[in-house]
Design a protein around this motif. Structure first.
Motif, PDB file in Angstrom:
ATOM      1  N   GLU A   1     -23.317  22.180  64.618  1.00 35.93           N
ATOM      2  CA  GLU A   1     -22.968  22.162  66.107  1.00 35.93           C
ATOM      3  C   GLU A   1     -21.460  21.323  66.241  1.00 35.93           C
ATOM      4  N   GLN A   2     -21.165  20.438  65.315  1.00 34.40           N
ATOM      5  CA  GLN A   2     -20.066  19.758  65.593  1.00 34.40           C
ATOM      6  C   GLN A   2     -18.980  20.219  65.183  1.00 34.40           C
ATOM      7  N   GLY A   3     -19.259  21.564  64.173  1.00 35.27           N
ATOM      8  CA  GLY A   3     -18.101  22.035  63.705  1.00 35.27           C
ATOM      9  C   GLY A   3     -17.484  21.403  62.308  1.00 35.27           C
ATOM     10  N   ARG A   4     -18.203  20.672  61.767  1.00 35.53           N
ATOM     11  CA  ARG A   4     -18.166  19.967  60.517  1.00 35.53           C
ATOM     12  C   ARG A   4     -18.500  20.912  59.252  1.00 35.53           C
ATOM     13  N   ASP A   5     -19.622  21.783  59.501  1.00 32.53           N
ATOM     14  CA  ASP A   5     -19.751  22.470  58.641  1.00 32.53           C
ATOM     15  C   ASP A   5     -19.609  23.994  59.174  1.00 32.53           C
ATOM     16  N   ARG A   6     -18.807  24.804  58.721  1.00 31.24           N
ATOM     17  CA  ARG A   6     -18.288  25.967  59.388  1.00 31.24           C
ATOM     18  C   ARG A   6     -18.607  27.224  58.326  1.00 31.24           C
ATOM     19  N   ASN A   7     -19.566  27.093  57.633  1.00 26.37           N
ATOM     20  CA  ASN A   7     -20.005  28.271  56.734  1.00 26.37           C
ATOM     21  C   ASN A   7     -21.405  28.283  56.235  1.00 26.37           C
ATOM     22  N   PRO A   8     -22.157  28.156  57.388  1.00 21.15           N
ATOM     23  CA  PRO A   8     -23.742  28.243  56.852  1.00 21.15           C
ATOM     24  C   PRO A   8     -24.056  29.537  56.293  1.00 21.15           C
ATOM     25  N   SER A   9     -25.159  29.708  55.619  1.00 22.78           N
ATOM     26  CA  SER A   9     -25.470  30.870  54.926  1.00 22.78           C
ATOM     27  C   SER A   9     -26.088  31.925  55.809  1.00 22.78           C
ATOM     28  N   PRO A  10     -26.287  33.023  55.684  1.00 16.92           N
ATOM     29  CA  PRO A  10     -26.892  34.078  56.430  1.00 16.92           C
ATOM     30  C   PRO A  10     -28.424  33.832  56.716  1.00 16.92           C
ATOM     31  N   ALA A  11     -29.028  32.837  55.671  1.00 14.04           N
ATOM     32  CA  ALA A  11     -30.413  32.548  55.822  1.00 14.04           C
ATOM     33  C   ALA A  11     -30.582  31.518  56.872  1.00 14.04           C
ATOM     34  N   VAL A  12     -29.638  30.758  56.788  1.00 16.00           N
ATOM     35  CA  VAL A  12     -29.789  29.644  57.853  1.00 16.00           C
ATOM     36  C   VAL A  12     -29.339  30.114  59.349  1.00 16.00           C
ATOM     37  N   ILE A  13     -28.481  31.092  59.467  1.00 15.81           N
ATOM     38  CA  ILE A  13     -28.057  31.808  60.520  1.00 15.81           C
ATOM     39  C   ILE A  13     -29.399  32.625  61.177  1.00 15.81           C
ATOM     40  N   ASN A  14     -29.834  33.220  60.223  1.00 17.93           N
ATOM     41  CA  ASN A  14     -31.078  34.042  60.651  1.00 17.93           C
ATOM     42  C   ASN A  14     -32.240  33.075  60.946  1.00 17.93           C
ATOM     43  N   SER A  15     -32.406  31.644  60.230  1.00 19.54           N
ATOM     44  CA  SER A  15     -33.501  30.800  60.788  1.00 19.54           C
ATOM     45  C   SER A  15     -33.226  30.300  62.093  1.00 19.54           C
ATOM     46  N   LEU A  16     -32.108  30.069  62.299  1.00 17.34           N
ATOM     47  CA  LEU A  16     -31.502  29.505  63.531  1.00 17.34           C
ATOM     48  C   LEU A  16     -31.901  30.509  64.865  1.00 17.34           C
ATOM     49  N   ALA A  17     -31.548  31.774  64.503  1.00 14.37           N
ATOM     50  CA  ALA A  17     -31.919  33.067  65.440  1.00 14.37           C
ATOM     51  C   ALA A  17     -33.376  33.332  65.791  1.00 14.37           C
ATOM     52  N   ASP A  18     -34.146  32.979  64.893  1.00 10.28           N
ATOM     53  CA  ASP A  18     -35.719  32.792  65.095  1.00 10.28           C
ATOM     54  C   ASP A  18     -35.952  31.751  65.819  1.00 10.28           C
ATOM     55  N   ALA A  19     -35.473  30.617  65.372  1.00 12.57           N
ATOM     56  CA  ALA A  19     -35.850  29.347  66.152  1.00 12.57           C
ATOM     57  C   ALA A  19     -35.469  29.410  67.680  1.00 12.57           C
ATOM     58  N   LEU A  20     -34.330  30.069  67.821  1.00 10.43           N
ATOM     59  CA  LEU A  20     -33.848  29.836  69.306  1.00 10.43           C
ATOM     60  C   LEU A  20     -34.258  31.094  70.077  1.00 10.43           C
ATOM     61  N   CYS A  21     -35.191  31.997  69.302  1.00 13.72           N
ATOM     62  CA  CYS A  21     -35.734  33.119  69.901  1.00 13.72           C
ATOM     63  C   CYS A  21     -34.836  34.148  70.710  1.00 13.72           C
ATOM     64  N   LEU A  22     -33.723  34.505  69.881  1.00 10.09           N
ATOM     65  CA  LEU A  22     -32.660  35.270  70.326  1.00 10.09           C
ATOM     66  C   LEU A  22     -32.898  36.780  70.325  1.00 10.09           C
ATOM     67  N   ASN A  23     -32.344  37.252  71.487  1.00  8.94           N
ATOM     68  CA  ASN A  23     -32.698  38.924  71.476  1.00  8.94           C
ATOM     69  C   ASN A  23     -31.656  39.522  70.624  1.00  8.94           C
ATOM     70  N   PRO A  24     -31.646  40.988  70.403  1.00  9.93           N
ATOM     71  CA  PRO A  24     -30.993  41.646  69.246  1.00  9.93           C
ATOM     72  C   PRO A  24     -29.400  41.267  69.777  1.00  9.93           C
ATOM     73  N   SER A  25     -28.934  41.204  71.029  1.00  5.43           N
ATOM     74  CA  SER A  25     -27.434  41.141  71.109  1.00  5.43           C
ATOM     75  C   SER A  25     -27.042  39.797  71.075  1.00  5.43           C
ATOM     76  N   GLU A  26     -27.841  39.020  71.099  1.00  3.38           N
ATOM     77  CA  GLU A  26     -27.697  37.574  70.968  1.00  3.38           C
ATOM     78  C   GLU A  26     -27.667  37.073  69.408  1.00  3.38           C
ATOM     79  N   ARG A  27     -28.367  37.710  68.669  1.00  4.28           N
ATOM     80  CA  ARG A  27     -28.293  37.405  67.254  1.00  4.28           C
ATOM     81  C   ARG A  27     -27.194  38.044  66.632  1.00  4.28           C
ATOM     82  N   ASN A  28     -26.495  39.305  67.202  1.00  2.00           N
ATOM     83  CA  ASN A  28     -25.489  39.874  66.694  1.00  2.00           C
ATOM     84  C   ASN A  28     -24.251  38.866  67.128  1.00  2.00           C
TER      85      ASN A  28
END
Length: 278
Positions: A54-81
């Motif tokens: 969130e603070q920009g100190r890690d700028r390269n999270p893995s796809p798995a982390v991004i997908n987990s965050l999308a699930d945790a935030l309940c994002l819709n398909p457009s928001e996930r993209n």
């Protein structure tokens, strides 16, 4: 310094009420929405790692982390993209030096031929920066007298945020502003995005920058226009993506008979051929 990725995650976290996810409210808090601890727990990552993202100190999270965050935030398909795109953007920022570069304005001959087939309609070729690259005479007729096409290289964002006439012409100015600023994140390149935002930020101020940072996925409803001649137009938009060119061909269709009749009247007053702007 933060990143658009971190800003989007924080904005989505702040917009979620804990009780909507079955979580207990923890009394009065300094900020609204989901606690960082709760989001980290739902995504299966540490609070410290989420803070770095969130603070920009890690700028390269893995796809798995991004997908987990999308699930945790309940994002819709457009928001996930959008989340995936911002993650790629954050990674790219680590490896390139960003300098302002204007995007190419050339429209391929085959695209121009396609546009010519639509000459009796209302159609325009743009890029994600809002540059108007080519248009039919029908498009010119519905924008006549508004100032949109007055510049040698017209741009929808520049017109929207710096020309007072735009607030009258676009009946739903706020919605259109949300659409156009959101689309900037899909600019052809980081250098192109920097080229436009470095110009607009001083001219448009917080009204532009606040929208750019919100990352709200727009709904894109009926386009309502107030033509200077007094016509009230309601238009549906069909978009053909041109991915190899990083451009779009947008066809505007009358949503009702009244709009169709108004477009016919405006077209008969405005004569001239298809125009390419380069």
């Amino acid at each position: 310094m933060g990143t658009p990725l971190g800003s989007f995650i924080r904005a989505r976290r702040d917009s979620i009420q804990p009780e909507s996810l079955g979580l207990q409210e923890h009394g009065r808090r300094r900020s609204p929405g989901l606690r960082r601890l709760d989001l980290a727990s739902r995504a299966g990552i540490s609070v410290e790692y989420l803070a770095r993202i969130e603070q920009g100190r890690d700028r390269n999270p893995s796809p798995a982390v991004i997908n987990s965050l999308a699930d945790a935030l309940c994002l819709n398909p457009s928001e996930r993209n959008h989340l995936r795109y911002l993650a790629k953007l954050a990674a790219d920022e680590c490896s390139v030096r960003i300098r302002p570069v204007p995007p190419p304005r050339h429209v391929r001959p085959s695209v121009m031929r396609t546009l010519r087939l639509l000459e009796h309609g209302v159609a325009v070729v743009t890029n994600r920066l809002g540059d108007i690259l080519a248009h039919t005479a029908g498009y010119r007729s519905i924008t006549s007298g508004t100032g949109l096409l007055d510049d040698a290289e017209p741009n929808l964002n520049r017109y929207l945020f710096t020309d007072p006439r735009a607030r009258t012409f676009f009946a739903d100015w706020d919605d259109i502003a949300d659409e156009l600023t959101f689309d900037l994140w899909q600019a052809p390149s980081l250098e192109n995005l920097e080229w436009l935002t470095s110009e607009l930020i001083p001219a448009a101020g917080p009204e532009f920058t606040d929208r750019l940072a919100r990352h709200v996925v727009p709904r894109r409803g009926v386009l309502r226009l107030n033509h200077p001649d007094g016509h009230r137009l309601r238009l549906l938009r069909e978009t053909l993506e041109l991915p190899t060119d990083a451009q779009q061909l947008i066809v505007h269709l009358p949503e009702c008979d009244q709009t169709a009749q108004a477009i016919d009247q405006l077209r008969h007053r405005s004569h001239g051929p298809l125009r390419s702007i380069s």
